[in-house]
Design an enzyme around this catalytic site. Sequence first.
Site, PDB file in Angstrom:
ATOM      1  N   SER A 127      36.213  36.151  56.028  1.00 15.74           N
ATOM      2  CA  SER A 127      36.394  36.261  54.657  1.00 15.74           C
ATOM      3  C   SER A 127      36.088  37.870  53.814  1.00 15.74           C
ATOM      4  O   SER A 127      35.435  38.704  54.565  1.00 15.74           O
ATOM      5  CB  SER A 127      35.066  35.293  54.162  1.00 15.74           C
ATOM      6  OG  SER A 127      35.106  35.439  52.775  1.00 15.74           O
ATOM      7  N   GLU A 129      34.385  38.127  51.397  1.00 16.55           N
ATOM      8  CA  GLU A 129      33.050  37.986  50.947  1.00 16.55           C
ATOM      9  C   GLU A 129      32.134  38.945  51.881  1.00 16.55           C
ATOM     10  O   GLU A 129      31.168  39.400  51.563  1.00 16.55           O
ATOM     11  CB  GLU A 129      32.633  36.538  51.199  1.00 16.55           C
ATOM     12  CG  GLU A 129      31.121  36.365  50.496  1.00 16.55           C
ATOM     13  CD  GLU A 129      30.880  36.322  49.092  1.00 16.55           C
ATOM     14  OE1 GLU A 129      31.981  36.450  48.431  1.00 16.55           O
ATOM     15  OE2 GLU A 129      29.817  36.372  48.776  1.00 16.55           O
ATOM     16  N   TYR A 151      26.220  33.089  52.973  1.00 13.95           N
ATOM     17  CA  TYR A 151      27.626  32.862  53.470  1.00 13.95           C
ATOM     18  C   TYR A 151      27.986  33.979  53.987  1.00 13.95           C
ATOM     19  O   TYR A 151      28.723  34.149  55.088  1.00 13.95           O
ATOM     20  CB  TYR A 151      28.385  32.122  52.230  1.00 13.95           C
ATOM     21  CG  TYR A 151      29.827  32.080  52.503  1.00 13.95           C
ATOM     22  CD1 TYR A 151      30.290  31.102  53.379  1.00 13.95           C
ATOM     23  CD2 TYR A 151      30.711  33.082  52.447  1.00 13.95           C
ATOM     24  CE1 TYR A 151      31.630  31.048  53.701  1.00 13.95           C
ATOM     25  CE2 TYR A 151      31.950  32.992  52.686  1.00 13.95           C
ATOM     26  CZ  TYR A 151      32.526  31.959  53.160  1.00 13.95           C
ATOM     27  OH  TYR A 151      33.908  31.865  53.371  1.00 13.95           O
TER      28      TYR A 151
HETATM   29  P1  NAP Z   1      36.953  23.932  52.376  1.00 13.77           P
HETATM   30  O1  NAP Z   1      38.041  23.405  51.747  1.00 13.77           O
HETATM   31  O2  NAP Z   1      35.740  24.250  51.873  1.00 13.77           O
HETATM   32  O3  NAP Z   1      36.970  23.190  53.815  1.00 13.77           O
HETATM   33  C1  NAP Z   1      35.745  23.486  54.613  1.00 13.77           C
HETATM   34  C2  NAP Z   1      35.954  22.435  55.751  1.00 13.77           C
HETATM   35  O4  NAP Z   1      35.013  22.492  56.793  1.00 13.77           O
HETATM   36  C3  NAP Z   1      36.016  21.136  55.624  1.00 13.77           C
HETATM   37  O5  NAP Z   1      36.950  20.362  56.263  1.00 13.77           O
HETATM   38  C4  NAP Z   1      34.593  20.549  55.989  1.00 13.77           C
HETATM   39  O6  NAP Z   1      34.690  19.265  56.436  1.00 13.77           O
HETATM   40  C5  NAP Z   1      34.461  21.384  57.247  1.00 13.77           C
HETATM   41  N1  NAP Z   1      33.030  21.436  57.721  1.00 13.77           N
HETATM   42  C6  NAP Z   1      31.916  21.773  57.145  1.00 13.77           C
HETATM   43  N2  NAP Z   1      30.887  21.512  57.757  1.00 13.77           N
HETATM   44  C7  NAP Z   1      31.249  21.262  59.092  1.00 13.77           C
HETATM   45  C8  NAP Z   1      30.713  21.165  60.209  1.00 13.77           C
HETATM   46  N3  NAP Z   1      29.345  21.116  60.575  1.00 13.77           N
HETATM   47  N4  NAP Z   1      31.392  20.844  61.250  1.00 13.77           N
HETATM   48  C9  NAP Z   1      32.635  21.021  61.386  1.00 13.77           C
HETATM   49  N5  NAP Z   1      33.536  20.954  59.957  1.00 13.77           N
HETATM   50  C10 NAP Z   1      32.658  21.115  58.964  1.00 13.77           C
HETATM   51  O7  NAP Z   1      37.403  25.454  52.815  1.00 13.77           O
HETATM   52  P2  NAP Z   1      38.794  26.227  52.755  1.00 13.77           P
HETATM   53  O8  NAP Z   1      39.095  26.662  51.475  1.00 13.77           O
HETATM   54  O9  NAP Z   1      39.783  25.210  53.429  1.00 13.77           O
HETATM   55  O10 NAP Z   1      38.452  27.281  53.598  1.00 13.77           O
HETATM   56  C11 NAP Z   1      38.663  27.243  55.034  1.00 13.77           C
HETATM   57  C12 NAP Z   1      38.015  28.523  55.689  1.00 13.77           C
HETATM   58  O11 NAP Z   1      38.381  29.636  55.486  1.00 13.77           O
HETATM   59  C13 NAP Z   1      36.534  28.403  55.812  1.00 13.77           C
HETATM   60  O12 NAP Z   1      35.836  28.681  56.881  1.00 13.77           O
HETATM   61  C14 NAP Z   1      36.423  29.307  54.534  1.00 13.77           C
HETATM   62  O13 NAP Z   1      34.715  29.771  54.784  1.00 13.77           O
HETATM   63  C15 NAP Z   1      37.134  30.327  54.906  1.00 13.77           C
HETATM   64  N6  NAP Z   1      37.721  31.185  53.787  1.00 13.77           N
HETATM   65  C16 NAP Z   1      38.225  30.692  52.773  1.00 13.77           C
HETATM   66  C17 NAP Z   1      38.743  31.328  51.693  1.00 13.77           C
HETATM   67  C18 NAP Z   1      39.155  30.618  50.397  1.00 13.77           C
HETATM   68  O14 NAP Z   1      39.362  31.411  49.443  1.00 13.77           O
HETATM   69  N7  NAP Z   1      39.645  29.422  50.555  1.00 13.77           N
HETATM   70  C19 NAP Z   1      38.788  32.872  51.770  1.00 13.77           C
HETATM   71  C20 NAP Z   1      38.327  33.372  53.088  1.00 13.77           C
HETATM   72  C21 NAP Z   1      37.839  32.430  54.119  1.00 13.77           C
HETATM   73  P3  NAP Z   1      34.116  18.042  55.258  1.00 13.77           P
HETATM   74  O15 NAP Z   1      35.356  17.640  54.600  1.00 13.77           O
HETATM   75  O16 NAP Z   1      33.655  17.032  56.366  1.00 13.77           O
HETATM   76  O17 NAP Z   1      33.027  18.519  54.574  1.00 13.77           O
HETATM   77  N1  GDD Z   2      32.050  28.663  41.774  1.00 15.40           N
HETATM   78  C1  GDD Z   2      31.919  29.268  40.258  1.00 15.40           C
HETATM   79  N2  GDD Z   2      31.491  28.323  39.322  1.00 15.40           N
HETATM   80  N3  GDD Z   2      31.910  30.453  40.319  1.00 15.40           N
HETATM   81  C2  GDD Z   2      31.721  31.300  39.217  1.00 15.40           C
HETATM   82  C3  GDD Z   2      31.450  30.411  37.931  1.00 15.40           C
HETATM   83  C4  GDD Z   2      31.157  29.026  38.106  1.00 15.40           C
HETATM   84  O1  GDD Z   2      30.946  28.288  36.937  1.00 15.40           O
HETATM   85  N4  GDD Z   2      31.280  31.046  36.709  1.00 15.40           N
HETATM   86  C5  GDD Z   2      31.767  32.548  37.330  1.00 15.40           C
HETATM   87  N5  GDD Z   2      32.045  32.366  38.637  1.00 15.40           N
HETATM   88  C6  GDD Z   2      32.396  33.582  39.620  1.00 15.40           C
HETATM   89  C7  GDD Z   2      31.375  33.672  40.718  1.00 15.40           C
HETATM   90  O2  GDD Z   2      30.061  34.195  40.524  1.00 15.40           O
HETATM   91  C8  GDD Z   2      32.266  34.553  41.550  1.00 15.40           C
HETATM   92  O3  GDD Z   2      32.089  36.059  41.432  1.00 15.40           O
HETATM   93  C9  GDD Z   2      33.656  34.211  41.391  1.00 15.40           C
HETATM   94  O4  GDD Z   2      33.768  33.509  40.049  1.00 15.40           O
HETATM   95  C10 GDD Z   2      34.395  33.275  42.339  1.00 15.40           C
HETATM   96  O5  GDD Z   2      33.650  32.116  42.702  1.00 15.40           O
HETATM   97  P1  GDD Z   2      34.055  31.131  43.521  1.00 15.40           P
HETATM   98  O6  GDD Z   2      35.321  30.493  43.106  1.00 15.40           O
HETATM   99  O7  GDD Z   2      32.832  30.308  43.865  1.00 15.40           O
HETATM  100  O8  GDD Z   2      34.647  31.872  44.833  1.00 15.40           O
HETATM  101  P2  GDD Z   2      34.001  32.974  45.932  1.00 15.40           P
HETATM  102  O9  GDD Z   2      34.544  34.351  45.545  1.00 15.40           O
HETATM  103  O10 GDD Z   2      32.571  33.008  45.745  1.00 15.40           O
HETATM  104  O11 GDD Z   2      34.208  32.716  47.288  1.00 15.40           O
HETATM  105  C11 GDD Z   2      35.471  31.801  47.697  1.00 15.40           C
HETATM  106  O12 GDD Z   2      36.079  33.063  48.109  1.00 15.40           O
HETATM  107  C12 GDD Z   2      35.526  33.715  49.412  1.00 15.40           C
HETATM  108  C13 GDD Z   2      36.548  34.975  49.876  1.00 15.40           C
HETATM  109  O13 GDD Z   2      36.321  35.908  48.984  1.00 15.40           O
HETATM  110  C14 GDD Z   2      35.138  30.899  48.683  1.00 15.40           C
HETATM  111  O14 GDD Z   2      36.387  30.367  48.971  1.00 15.40           O
HETATM  112  C15 GDD Z   2      34.760  31.530  50.097  1.00 15.40           C
HETATM  113  O15 GDD Z   2      34.560  30.316  51.029  1.00 15.40           O
HETATM  114  C16 GDD Z   2      35.496  32.688  50.549  1.00 15.40           C
HETATM  115  O16 GDD Z   2      34.996  33.188  51.677  1.00 15.40           O
END
Ligand code: NAP
Ligand code: GDD
Length: 341
Positions: A127, A129, A151
């Site tokens: 990520s 992050e 995280y």
């Molecule tokens: P998501 O919608 O939150 O999905 C997370 C998945 O992890 C869910 O299927 C959840 O299952 C599963 N999980 C949680 N705890 C677990 C455990 N103990 N054992 C097995 N499975 C478990 O996340 P996403 O947005 O699809 O992201 C997929 C991956 O990419 C994650 O690793 C995330 O950190 C990473 N990532 C995401 C982004 C982004 O912007 N979306 C960016 C960079 C990296 P349940 O449904 O059972 O809770």
């Molecule tokens: N969730 C949330 N809720 N975020 C808020 C809010 C609120 O009410 N108000 C402001 N924000 C700001 C957060 O402080 C952050 O700076 C930004 O919006 C994005 O927040 P999220 O959408 O929660 O995403 P994230 O950037 O913290 O994390 C996501 O992206 C990562 C990759 O950079 C997640 O998908 C992570 O799993 C992923 O790794």
Amino acid sequence: MPHALITGITGQDGLYLGELLIDKGYEVFGLVRGQSNPKVAMVEKTLPGVRLLEGDLTDLPSLIGAVEIAQPDEVYNLGAISFVGLSWRQAELTGETTGIGVLRMLEAIRIVTSDEMGRIRFYQASSSEMFGKVRETPQRETTAFHPRSPYGVAKTFGHYITVNYRESYGAHAVSGILFNHESPRRGVEFVTRKISRGVARIALGAQEKIALGNLEARRDWGFAGDYVDAMWRMLQRDTADDYVVATGETHSVRELLDTAFSHVGIDDWSPYVVQDPRFLRPAEVDVLVGDASKARDLLGWRPAVGFRTLVEMMVNADLAAVRSELDREDATLRGDAAQRA
Ligand code: NAP
Ligand code: GDD
């Protein structure tokens, strides 16, 4: 027929990746946790033919069992506690799942392949992050990490243990450093979906205000459907490596609000948004923007969906979903009134 095992199949990316791999002719196995996971029916409807296996990233024997049954050519480790905000409140669980969970998945592959790890290709969902308090802009594969949340720290462990298994055991282990990616399937706890759903509800008269934290944070937001294609491309190369996946554009939460509200005809959103300190984070990642030129040059990957299209796609999907919810509520109320009459 190639076999793929996906952890996190119930999540946003798991669903898009499952669709992509089924379209490409893979047999897809998905890991599902819990004794009665409520998302199973939704996954089976979205991914007909998927084979679901019980398992949990905090339980090594279940991961070994899943790898033995699936006999995968490719493992995509998407499972994680992925909500940054929650990671301060449940730091140990985040470390166990998002960090040590990666080690357990790699160990399961090492054990099942009897140390011939190269037989199974492994994708780790790393990520942006991890860049946290960024050391350079834009961020690329060589940028130093400075994670700002439990995280981010757990993901940094997951990234380095993936690289370490590649260097120690010859694992074909790839780390995709993905910047934020969103879609109508995004969880409602993330800011894009919180805003798209809130805007739809406000436009339809079902909600008055959206409470948010830091409006100045900037992110590089892309479309999840584009990003899972990059994951697959990474595993098709004969050399395992690390890649940044990003659009190269950064936008603030404020700009996200401008775009979402203007799509429903509201130019001044100030009466509809309140700031709530509960949504501020103990340490913030202020700005992210990625340089995906390595993915472009070596994988031929480019994002197809831009920021405005993404936001409008999400607001449109939420308008349709909220309309159906309101219609169902109306029908229930009419039914109750008819019974009383
Ligand atoms: P998501 O919608 O939150 O999905 C997370 C998945 O992890 C869910 O299927 C959840 O299952 C599963 N999980 C949680 N705890 C677990 C455990 N103990 N054992 C097995 N499975 C478990 O996340 P996403 O947005 O699809 O992201 C997929 C991956 O990419 C994650 O690793 C995330 O950190 C990473 N990532 C995401 C982004 C982004 O912007 N979306 C960016 C960079 C990296 P349940 O449904 O059972 O809770
Ligand atoms: N969730 C949330 N809720 N975020 C808020 C809010 C609120 O009410 N108000 C402001 N924000 C700001 C957060 O402080 C952050 O700076 C930004 O919006 C994005 O927040 P999220 O959408 O929660 O995403 P994230 O950037 O913290 O994390 C996501 O992206 C990562 C990759 O950079 C997640 O998908 C992570 O799993 C992923 O790794």
